[in-house]
Design an enzyme around this catalytic site. Structure first.
Site, short mmCIF file in Angstrom:
data_model
loop_
_atom_site.label_atom_id
_atom_site.label_comp_id
_atom_site.label_asym_id
_atom_site.label_seq_id
_atom_site.Cartn_x
_atom_site.Cartn_y
_atom_site.Cartn_z
N GLU A 153 0.80 -1.24 0.00
CA GLU A 153 0.00 0.00 0.00
C GLU A 153 0.83 1.29 0.00
O GLU A 153 0.65 2.17 0.82
CB GLU A 153 -0.96 -0.02 1.20
CG GLU A 153 -1.86 -1.25 1.23
CD GLU A 153 -2.71 -1.35 2.48
OE1 GLU A 153 -2.76 -0.40 3.27
OE2 GLU A 153 -3.35 -2.40 2.67
N GLU A 260 -5.92 -10.90 -1.15
CA GLU A 260 -6.66 -10.72 0.11
C GLU A 260 -8.17 -10.69 -0.15
O GLU A 260 -8.90 -9.88 0.36
CB GLU A 260 -6.23 -9.41 0.80
CG GLU A 260 -4.76 -9.30 1.06
CD GLU A 260 -4.37 -8.07 1.86
OE1 GLU A 260 -5.26 -7.41 2.43
OE2 GLU A 260 -3.16 -7.76 1.94
O1 G3I Z 1 -4.08 -9.19 19.32
C1 G3I Z 1 -4.49 -7.92 19.85
C2 G3I Z 1 -5.29 -8.11 21.13
O2 G3I Z 1 -4.44 -8.67 22.13
C3 G3I Z 1 -5.85 -6.75 21.58
O3 G3I Z 1 -6.67 -6.97 22.73
C4 G3I Z 1 -6.69 -6.16 20.45
C5 G3I Z 1 -7.30 -4.82 20.82
O4 G3I Z 1 -6.35 -3.82 20.65
O5 G3I Z 1 -5.83 -5.97 19.30
C6 G3I Z 1 -5.37 -7.22 18.82
O6 G3I Z 1 -4.54 -6.98 17.69
C7 G3I Z 1 -5.30 -6.64 16.52
C8 G3I Z 1 -4.89 -7.63 15.41
O7 G3I Z 1 -5.54 -7.30 14.18
C9 G3I Z 1 -5.26 -9.06 15.78
O8 G3I Z 1 -6.66 -9.17 15.86
C10 G3I Z 1 -4.90 -5.24 16.09
O9 G3I Z 1 -5.39 -4.32 17.06
C11 G3I Z 1 -5.55 -4.93 14.75
O10 G3I Z 1 -5.08 -3.67 14.27
C12 G3I Z 1 -5.13 -5.99 13.73
O11 G3I Z 1 -5.83 -5.70 12.52
C13 G3I Z 1 -5.29 -6.33 11.34
C14 G3I Z 1 -5.00 -5.21 10.32
O12 G3I Z 1 -4.57 -5.79 9.08
C15 G3I Z 1 -3.91 -4.27 10.80
O13 G3I Z 1 -2.69 -4.96 10.92
C16 G3I Z 1 -6.34 -7.31 10.78
O14 G3I Z 1 -6.49 -8.41 11.65
C17 G3I Z 1 -5.90 -7.80 9.41
O15 G3I Z 1 -6.94 -8.58 8.81
C18 G3I Z 1 -5.62 -6.59 8.50
O16 G3I Z 1 -5.17 -7.08 7.28
C19 G3I Z 1 -4.81 -6.06 6.33
C20 G3I Z 1 -3.60 -6.54 5.55
O17 G3I Z 1 -2.55 -6.84 6.44
C21 G3I Z 1 -3.19 -5.53 4.50
N1 G3I Z 1 -4.33 -5.22 3.60
C22 G3I Z 1 -5.53 -4.76 4.32
C23 G3I Z 1 -5.97 -5.80 5.33
C24 G3I Z 1 -7.23 -5.36 6.04
O18 G3I Z 1 -6.99 -4.19 6.79
#
Ligand code: G3I
Length: 351
Positions: A153, A260
């Site tokens: 991105e 994705e």
């Molecule tokens: O694991 C922690 C948990 O311990 C905590 O209580 C909770 C609340 O803060 O957060 C949890 O971590 C989260 C993680 O996902 C696991 O669920 C993060 O906050 C959250 O930001 C993270 O979101 C991920 C996001 O990327 C940002 O990294 C999504 O799961 C994931 O599906 C998403 O995937 C992205 C691709 O990497 C890139 N393209 C877009 C796609 C969708 O946004």
């Protein structure tokens, strides 16, 4: 029409129906029909503890992407301290089910640990930590991860056609993008290196900007092997958007990964719908959209079809509900891990 002809047409109709329904059988998998890998973004907690989730991973997919645990903030949470545990367990799981691993993602403006942000405005320092992160991670997974989303991105949204403003572009200039690929190639000569992006199906300016960059990569011998099309799509996306995107990227001769894929039924983020229940009609709409996208993908020459990866297994564990704080039903399996109509569309369209 005489009796025999009626009988014949009925037989054909019934056999076609049976064929379509056939994909609903538990022991019939789209991955066995596809000439390219079918992958999924894996949630490490569900991989470790949910037997239904594990069964689907094992039977339905031959490529695994880490949904999160290979991102910078998980692999190097503190400067110089690498945390391989979760990612290594995901690689081990993939190997145990005979799946390949696609690495996601080395350089992205999100999922960065706070310590990286202190290098904003310090080009020498940030270049060093970016190079070290890329080369340490690619070296660690050499021979186990066969491809990487090197940069994710990096282009701007909203039809501007420019580069995204982020810590890397602001501090290192736009060519950080090229250097990231060169750093990765230096430590692994065989791994396939991808640029990963969203919205190329409906942001013409972004698509053109990426195509221009690809041309410059070829002119400057930047080691770019493929493009990841995230394809977080919705029911408003159209066949012509998919065919236009695929045709333009086909001409690059690069590997093309639908990286994705999920299909929102509640509109796009700006015009959220209000579907609160997954009806047969909604399932049909979703299946038709999936069919159009996979059909467009199948038009690519076989040597450019890197594979199709779905972003999540079931509607229960999709990132979309949390991120947009609303209901949606974007995956191939429903909340009870039952195959949806979209699965049959995938089964009947892959080749
Ligand atoms: O694991 C922690 C948990 O311990 C905590 O209580 C909770 C609340 O803060 O957060 C949890 O971590 C989260 C993680 O996902 C696991 O669920 C993060 O906050 C959250 O930001 C993270 O979101 C991920 C996001 O990327 C940002 O990294 C999504 O799961 C994931 O599906 C998403 O995937 C992205 C691709 O990497 C890139 N393209 C877009 C796609 C969708 O946004």
């Amino acid at each position: 029409m005489n009796f025999l002809k009626v009988k014949k047409s009925l037989t054909i109709a019934l056999s076609l129906t049976a064929f379509t329904v056939f994909a609903q059988e538990k022991d019939d998998f789209a991955k066995d029909k596809a000439s390219y890998p079918l992958g999924v973004a894996v949630n490490i907690d569900l991989m470790r503890k949910d037997p239904f989730y594990q069964k689907i991973l094992k039977k339905e997919f031959n490529s695994i992407t880490a949904e999160n645990v290979m991102k910078w903030k998980y692999l190097q949470p503190e400067e110089g301290k690498f945390n391989w545990g979760a990612a290594d367990s995901l690689v081990g799981y993939a190997q145990s089910i005979g799946a390949k691993v696609h690495g996601h993602c080395l350089v992205w403006h999100e999922a960065l640990p706070d310590w990286v942000l202190k290098y904003k405005g310090n080009p020498e320092g940030l270049e060093k930590v970016m190079k070290k992160h890329i080369q340490t991670v690619v070296s660690h997974f050499k021979g186990k991860v066969s491809s990487w989303d090197v940069v994710n991105e990096a282009f701007a949204d909203e039809g501007t056609g420019g580069r995204r403003v982020n810590i890397f572009s602001e501090t290192l200039g736009p060519d950080y993008l090229n250097r990231a690929f060169e750093y990765a190639r230096t430590v692994d000569g065989g791994v396939k290196l991808f640029y990963n992006e969203y919205g190329l199906e409906n942001d013409k300016a972004k698509l053109e900007a990426v195509l221009e960059w690809i041309k410059s990569c070829k002119a400057n011998n930047i080691p770019l092997d493929g493009i990841g099309l995230q394809c977080h799509v919705n029911l408003k996306n159209t066949t012509s958007q998919f065919t236009n995107m695929i045709n333009k990227l086909k001409d690059t001769r690069l590997l093309i990964h639908i990286s994705e894929l999920d299909i929102m039924v509640n509109g796009d983020p700006k015009t959220p719908g209000n579907v609160v229940k997954l009806t047969p009609e909604i399932q049909d709409d979703q299946a038709i959209l999936l069919k159009t996208l996979v059909t467009a993908y199948n038009y690519l020459p076989r040597d450019q079809r890197f594979g199709i990866t779905f972003w999540g297994v079931s509607d229960r564990d999709s990132w979309i509900k949390k991120y947009y704080n609303r209901l949606d039903f974007p995956c191939l399996w429903d909340e009870k891990y039952k195959r949806k109509q979209a699965y049959s569309a995938l089964y009947n369209t892959v080749k």
